[in-house]
Design a protein around this motif. Structure first.
Motif, PDB file in Angstrom:
ATOM      1  N   MET A 101       0.839  -1.213   0.000  1.00  0.00           N
ATOM      2  CA  MET A 101       0.000   0.000   0.000  1.00  0.00           C
ATOM      3  C   MET A 101       0.870   1.257   0.000  1.00  0.00           C
ATOM      4  SD  MET A 101      -2.958  -1.197  -0.245  1.00  0.00           S
ATOM      5  CE  MET A 101      -2.585  -2.856  -0.800  1.00  0.00           C
ATOM      6  N   GLN A 102       1.948   1.214   0.779  1.00  0.00           N
ATOM      7  CA  GLN A 102       2.829   2.393   0.838  1.00  0.00           C
ATOM      8  C   GLN A 102       3.512   2.647  -0.500  1.00  0.00           C
ATOM      9  OE1 GLN A 102       5.331   2.866   4.452  1.00  0.00           O
ATOM     10  NE2 GLN A 102       4.306   1.018   5.093  1.00  0.00           N
ATOM     11  N   THR A 133       0.896   4.147  -2.934  1.00  0.00           N
ATOM     12  CA  THR A 133       0.540   5.534  -2.632  1.00  0.00           C
ATOM     13  C   THR A 133       1.745   6.477  -2.734  1.00  0.00           C
ATOM     14  OG1 THR A 133       0.837   5.006  -0.289  1.00  0.00           O
ATOM     15  CG2 THR A 133      -1.405   4.965  -1.140  1.00  0.00           C
ATOM     16  N   LYS A 138      -0.548  10.998  -7.407  1.00  0.00           N
ATOM     17  CA  LYS A 138      -1.041  10.952  -6.023  1.00  0.00           C
ATOM     18  C   LYS A 138      -2.340  11.733  -5.855  1.00  0.00           C
ATOM     19  CE  LYS A 138       3.423  10.635  -3.710  1.00  0.00           C
ATOM     20  NZ  LYS A 138       4.244  11.257  -2.657  1.00  0.00           N
ATOM     21  N   LEU A 188      -5.488   9.748  -5.694  1.00  0.00           N
ATOM     22  CA  LEU A 188      -5.631   8.765  -4.614  1.00  0.00           C
ATOM     23  C   LEU A 188      -5.998   9.405  -3.293  1.00  0.00           C
ATOM     24  CD1 LEU A 188      -2.360   6.627  -4.917  1.00  0.00           C
ATOM     25  CD2 LEU A 188      -4.635   6.070  -5.802  1.00  0.00           C
ATOM     26  N   TYR A 219      -5.752   8.124   0.870  1.00  0.00           N
ATOM     27  CA  TYR A 219      -5.046   7.051   1.573  1.00  0.00           C
ATOM     28  C   TYR A 219      -5.246   7.177   3.077  1.00  0.00           C
ATOM     29  CZ  TYR A 219      -0.832   4.420   3.105  1.00  0.00           C
ATOM     30  OH  TYR A 219       0.053   3.559   3.703  1.00  0.00           O
ATOM     31  N   PRO A 224      -3.494   5.466   6.069  1.00  0.00           N
ATOM     32  CA  PRO A 224      -2.450   4.517   6.468  1.00  0.00           C
ATOM     33  C   PRO A 224      -2.867   3.707   7.682  1.00  0.00           C
ATOM     34  CG  PRO A 224      -1.689   6.813   6.709  1.00  0.00           C
ATOM     35  CD  PRO A 224      -3.134   6.851   6.332  1.00  0.00           C
ATOM     36  N   ALA A 245      -9.168  11.186   3.621  1.00  0.00           N
ATOM     37  CA  ALA A 245      -8.824  10.440   2.404  1.00  0.00           C
ATOM     38  C   ALA A 245      -9.757  10.758   1.238  1.00  0.00           C
ATOM     39  CB  ALA A 245      -8.834   8.941   2.694  1.00  0.00           C
ATOM     40  N   ILE A 295      -7.611   4.183  -0.709  1.00  0.00           N
ATOM     41  CA  ILE A 295      -6.845   3.037  -0.221  1.00  0.00           C
ATOM     42  C   ILE A 295      -6.856   3.054   1.305  1.00  0.00           C
ATOM     43  CG2 ILE A 295      -4.537   1.986  -0.141  1.00  0.00           C
ATOM     44  CD1 ILE A 295      -4.096   2.974  -2.958  1.00  0.00           C
ATOM     45  N   ASP A 316      -5.759   1.050   4.765  1.00  0.00           N
ATOM     46  CA  ASP A 316      -4.877   0.004   5.267  1.00  0.00           C
ATOM     47  C   ASP A 316      -5.326  -0.406   6.674  1.00  0.00           C
ATOM     48  OD1 ASP A 316      -2.850  -1.765   5.643  1.00  0.00           O
ATOM     49  OD2 ASP A 316      -1.205  -0.315   5.456  1.00  0.00           O
TER      50      ASP A 316
END
Ligand code: ATP
Length: 238
Positions: A49-50, A53, A78, A81, A83, A85, A151, A160, A162
């Motif tokens: 995932m990191q 992104t 980016k 997206l 994200y 985390p 996000a 995304i 996580d």
């Protein structure tokens, strides 16, 4: 790449010193999909995932987001997206509105759009009434909603997430899963998780990762429970 391919990952690989954490991962995410990226602890989910992104450089491989090469044009890629985390950096001393406004500025949203974007993200994440509350005073479930709100502030193509339900209590887990399900109506989503039931309840597609390698990919309807359990090396609880 077909028009509805939002993310294309090829040969993604990451070494940490001598340890191969992600080994040649490749897949596509298409518009409208909610993709469960499922694997046990240490399988390589967060590392993948990191890299997708742009927060961690791959040792090899490439990532395309809406046709844009992440390594060549990172800022543009980016921008498509959102994200959350695994351990989001929330500023406990800020109010929800202050934090989301700060995130909107980092995302370079035009000034005139920020207030509206914050209100909309709050509304969508069930935070309508807590704009003035300090983040540090919110429950973990609500803090996770704030993380999801940041996000989606800029209306990304892909969100995304996580391990978004780790550490939450059972009621909070139900609520966050419901929220992710709702997000899936407007965004394409990658949900990284080690919980099979989570994928079964939310996702349209699944990829299983083990020891850094993708070992199974299917539409949700095709995922047999026993196959998944075997692949994950988990016991099914009845
Ligand atoms: P978890 O759910 O436990 O976070 P994961 O599937 O997200 O697991 P990763 O966090 O990507 O897995 O870790 C994959 C492997 O890489 C693990 O063996 C982990 O110990 C190792 N690893 C992760 N980050 C680092 C790091 N910064 N330095 C060294 N090894 C790392």
């Amino acid at each position: 790449m077909s028009d509805d391919t939002l993310i294309r990952v090829e040969g993604l690989t990451r070494w940490y010193g001598e340890r191969l954490a992600v080994d040649g991962v490749g897949f596509e995410l298409r518009r409208g999909q909610v993709l469960g990226f499922l694997g046990p602890n240490g399988a390589g989910k967060s590392t993948t995932m990191q890299m997708i992104t742009g927060n961690l450089a791959p040792s090899a491989g490439r990532v395309e987001i809406s046709g844009i090469d992440l390594l060549e044009r990172p800022r543009e890629a980016k921008a498509r997206l959102g994200y959350l985390p695994e351990t989001p950096p929330l500023y406990r001393e800020l109010t929800v509105d202050e934090y989301l406004t700060h995130c909107a500025r980092l995302r370079r949203l035009p000034r005139r759009r920020i207030r509206e974007a914050v209100a909309r993200a709050r509304e969508r994440c069930g935070l309508a009434d807590v704009g003035r509350r300090l983040i540090g005073n919110l429950s973990k479930g609500y803090r996770q909603r704030v993380g999801i709100a940041q996000a989606i502030l800029h209306e990304p193509d892909v969100v995304i997430l996580d391990e978004p339900t780790v550490g939450l209590d059972p009621i909070q887990i139900i609520e966050i899963r419901r929220l992710i399900g709702e997000l899936g109506r407007d965004h394409s989503v990658i949900l990284s998780t080690h919980i099979l039931a989570e994928v079964q309840s939310i996702c349209t597609h699944v990829q299983i990762i083990r020891d850094g390698r993708l070992v199974y990919a299917a539409a949700m309807a095709e995922l047999g429970e026993r196959a998944a359990a075997r692949t994950l090396r988990v016991r099914l609880r009845r």
